[in-house]
Scaffold this motif. Structure first.
Motif, PDB file in Angstrom:
ATOM      1  N   ASN A  25       0.778  -1.231   0.000  1.00  0.00           N
ATOM      2  CA  ASN A  25       0.000   0.000   0.000  1.00  0.00           C
ATOM      3  C   ASN A  25       0.811   1.282   0.000  1.00  0.00           C
ATOM      4  O   ASN A  25       0.243   2.358   0.035  1.00  0.00           O
ATOM      5  N   THR A  26       2.128   1.190   0.012  1.00  0.00           N
ATOM      6  CA  THR A  26       2.938   2.407  -0.013  1.00  0.00           C
ATOM      7  C   THR A  26       3.960   2.298  -1.110  1.00  0.00           C
ATOM      8  O   THR A  26       4.696   1.340  -1.196  1.00  0.00           O
ATOM      9  N   SER A 103      -1.941  12.086   4.763  1.00  0.00           N
ATOM     10  CA  SER A 103      -0.958  11.933   3.687  1.00  0.00           C
ATOM     11  C   SER A 103      -1.674  11.709   2.364  1.00  0.00           C
ATOM     12  O   SER A 103      -2.594  10.906   2.260  1.00  0.00           O
ATOM     13  N   TYR A 105       0.367  11.056  -0.175  1.00  0.00           N
ATOM     14  CA  TYR A 105       1.451  10.368  -0.864  1.00  0.00           C
ATOM     15  C   TYR A 105       1.137   8.879  -0.885  1.00  0.00           C
ATOM     16  O   TYR A 105       1.440   8.136   0.052  1.00  0.00           O
ATOM     17  N   ASP A 106       0.497   8.427  -1.956  1.00  0.00           N
ATOM     18  CA  ASP A 106       0.025   7.049  -2.051  1.00  0.00           C
ATOM     19  C   ASP A 106      -0.040   6.646  -3.509  1.00  0.00           C
ATOM     20  O   ASP A 106      -0.712   7.290  -4.312  1.00  0.00           O
ATOM     21  N   SER A 108      -0.917   3.478  -4.559  1.00  0.00           N
ATOM     22  CA  SER A 108      -1.621   2.210  -4.735  1.00  0.00           C
ATOM     23  C   SER A 108      -2.538   2.217  -5.958  1.00  0.00           C
ATOM     24  O   SER A 108      -2.610   1.225  -6.697  1.00  0.00           O
ATOM     25  N   ASP A 541       7.807   7.379   4.699  1.00  0.00           N
ATOM     26  CA  ASP A 541       8.044   7.024   3.296  1.00  0.00           C
ATOM     27  C   ASP A 541       9.501   7.245   2.917  1.00  0.00           C
ATOM     28  O   ASP A 541      10.073   6.464   2.160  1.00  0.00           O
TER      29      ASP A 541
END
Length: 554
Positions: A25-26, A103, A105-106, A108, A541
């Motif tokens: 997921n990251t 966040s 920032y993903d 996925s 991250d």
């Protein structure tokens, strides 16, 4: 709906079944290529739904309704009382690389889109146009996610599917490189899309054009923003909803004004955030509430600002004679509202007791009482439209036609200054709620009209998640971010009392105490520093991918 339900679940399952590490997921370090077997057109169709989003919060979607509702808490127009929900640091300016709040920032969804693109060419389709449309939908989804991250972080990795986690540890591309990728993907994909959506929630040409329009507007590419707005207008598919409040009700979800909305379905993929918006006395959390700064932004119904001579503004009765969108958007002290049983009640957050009983909605009565004394009316009024506020079928709007009109107006004004076309677009939006036409004498220059357009955009889209982006793209006359001016200082509420007589004008029931103490009015201190234009890359991250450089100031 049953078919869509099965696609969502099966598409999400196809994604989740490919998990081969804790990196799922990251990203970008988690972008490991799955071993899914692709054979039929039906497989591809299911996976596309998985790209839109899964059937629960553990499977991120291309957009999230909860995020859209929370986003204004990162601005001057809304407040988030609970830091663990992710928006308090963005609102009050306490964010750091380790205390970044929510966040964005993903990767996925981007990873799912990449998987689709890696496999789709080998799949035979009965109709090549269907295949082209599916590919275009996925490219638009991927471009949208890159646009969102690029806007918030200023450059992110443009990733592929990788065979190892170490291979996936790649550096950030520049903001300009990501912009170029996003624009190319959108421009190339749009002609391959259906002109009208194949189902509610699906991407068609209007949505792709709207993304491109907003991206251009945010970056000050006025010519492209105007061009894409005009292209949406020329589609002839969209129009303003005659009833402004209907836009935010379940009954209005098929309005011609809605270009794209996040889809939620009871018992399949419900939206629980709606419950978090209601005030304490109605079983909610007051997680997301409007601020007095929003109230102050609305004009008087005459078209004058409250500060102008002759406006008739009364500081003791601030809700009277205002732009109708105030009452359509906000539950304010003294207004009527519809409870879950259909009964009409008076909204009172100013009195500690009512008829001798403790008032659960008083601003400091409980943690989940609105600290501003205000609650959103958008998506909440009437309460009885939902069977369960914690599992609702509210579908928060991503793009609507009013944004197209005001984008055209803003872009054209920046390009050439005031024109008949600019006034006409603004007047369409204002007249819809019975606000008067723009006074062309008062707003006859690029600079004065710019201020009006900004105010119009603020009140039209209040609570819809656009405010933060506007505040960091707009500049003051000295060249600073507007956010530095409006998001620095003490956030305050009003104090006073409410006359509970049902026969009184709702806008006059509340009497505000203009001499209330600063201590009673204070909610929190806020600050906005210039480097907050970009959010910090979460330290977690960067720990997993050392090649990610942090943004300046963090």
């Amino acid at each position: 709906m049953k078919r869509l339900k099965s696609y969502i679940i099966m598409g999400a399952a196809a994604v989740l079944a490919t998990s081969c590490s804790d990196f799922l997921n990251t990203a970008p370090y988690d972008a490991l290529s799955p071993g899914t077997t692709w054979k039929t057109e039906e497989d591809a169709q299911k996976f596309v739904v998985g790209c839109y989003g899964g059937d629960n919060d553990q499977v991120p979607g291309w957009e999230d309704g909860s995020t859209l509702l929370y986003l204004d808490c990162a601005s001057d127009f809304s407040y988030n009382n609970f830091p663990w929900e992710g928006y308090t640091p963005l609102g009050n300016g306490t964010l750091t690389a380790s205390n970044y709040g929510t966040s964005f920032y993903d990767f996925s969804v981007i990873r799912r889109c990449n998987t689709f693109m890696d496999n789709i060419e080998a799949i035979p389709f009965n109709d090549p146009a269907v295949k082209k449309d599916l590919i275009a939908q996925v490219r638009v989804i991927r471009a949208y996610r890159y646009f969102i991250m690029n806007w918030y972080y200023g450059g992110v990795p443009i990733i592929s599917n990788y065979s190892t986690a170490d291979e996936a540890k790649v550096p950030r591309n520049t903001e300009a490189e990501v912009r170029a990728f996003v624009e190319k993907e959108l421009d190339e994909s749009t002609p391959d899309l259906n002109k009208t959506p194949s189902a509610r929630g699906r991407i068609a040409q209007g949505t792709a054009l709207a993304i491109r329009m907003r991206e251009a507007l945010y970056y000050g590419d006025w010519a492209t923003a105007k061009d894409r707005a005009q292209k949406i207008i020329s589609l002839g598919q969209y129009d303003l909803e005659p009833n402004y409040t209907n836009l935010f009700n379940v009954n209005g979800q098929d309005s011609k004004e809605v270009i794209a909305a996040v889809q939620y379905i009871p018992n399949v993929k419900p939206l629980g955030t709606i419950g978090q918006l209601y005030n304490n006395g109605d079983g909610g959390w007051s997680s997301i509430v409007p601020t007095q700064k929003l109230i102050d932004a609305y004009e008087m119904k005459s078209g004058l600002t409250k500060e102008e001579a002759g406006s008739g503004y009364d500081t003791t009765h601030p809700y009277a004679n205002r732009d109708p969108r105030l009452a359509f958007s906000v539950l304010y002290p003294g207004c009527n509202y519809t409870k879950d049983d259909g009964s009409i009640a008076i909204f009172n957050t100013l009195d500690k007791t009512i008829n001798g009983s403790t008032n659960p909605n008083y601003m400091t009565a409980a943690d989940n009482s609105s600290k501003t004394g205000l609650t959103w009316a958008k998506y909440l009024e009437p309460m009885n439209q939902y069977t369960d506020i914690w599992a609702s079928n509210a579908c928060p709007i991503m793009f609507r036609y009013a944004e197209v009109l005001l984008t055209y107006a803003e872009a054209e004004n920046e390009l050439t200054g005031p024109s008949a076309a600019v006034y006409q677009k603004i007047n369409l939006v204002r007249n819809r709620v019975n606000m008067p036409n723009v006074d062309q004498t008062k707003y006859g220059t690029k600079e004065t009209l710019r201020e009006l357009i900004r105010r119009e955009r603020g009140v039209e889209f209040a609570g819809e998640g656009l405010r933060r982006a506007d505040l960091v793209r707009w500049k003051t006359t000295d060249g600073k971010l507007l956010a530095e001016k409006v998001m620095t200082g003490t956030l305050e509420r009003v104090m006073g009392t409410v006359n509970m007589d049902k026969n009184l004008d709702p806008t006059l029931r509340a009497t505000i105490n203009v001499n209330a103490s600063a201590e009673d009015k204070k909610i929190e201190d806020r600050v906005f520093k210039p480097h907050y234009r970009y959010l910090p890359i979460p330290q977690s991250d960067r720990d997993k991918n050392p090649k990610l450089e942090q943004n300046t100031g963090y």
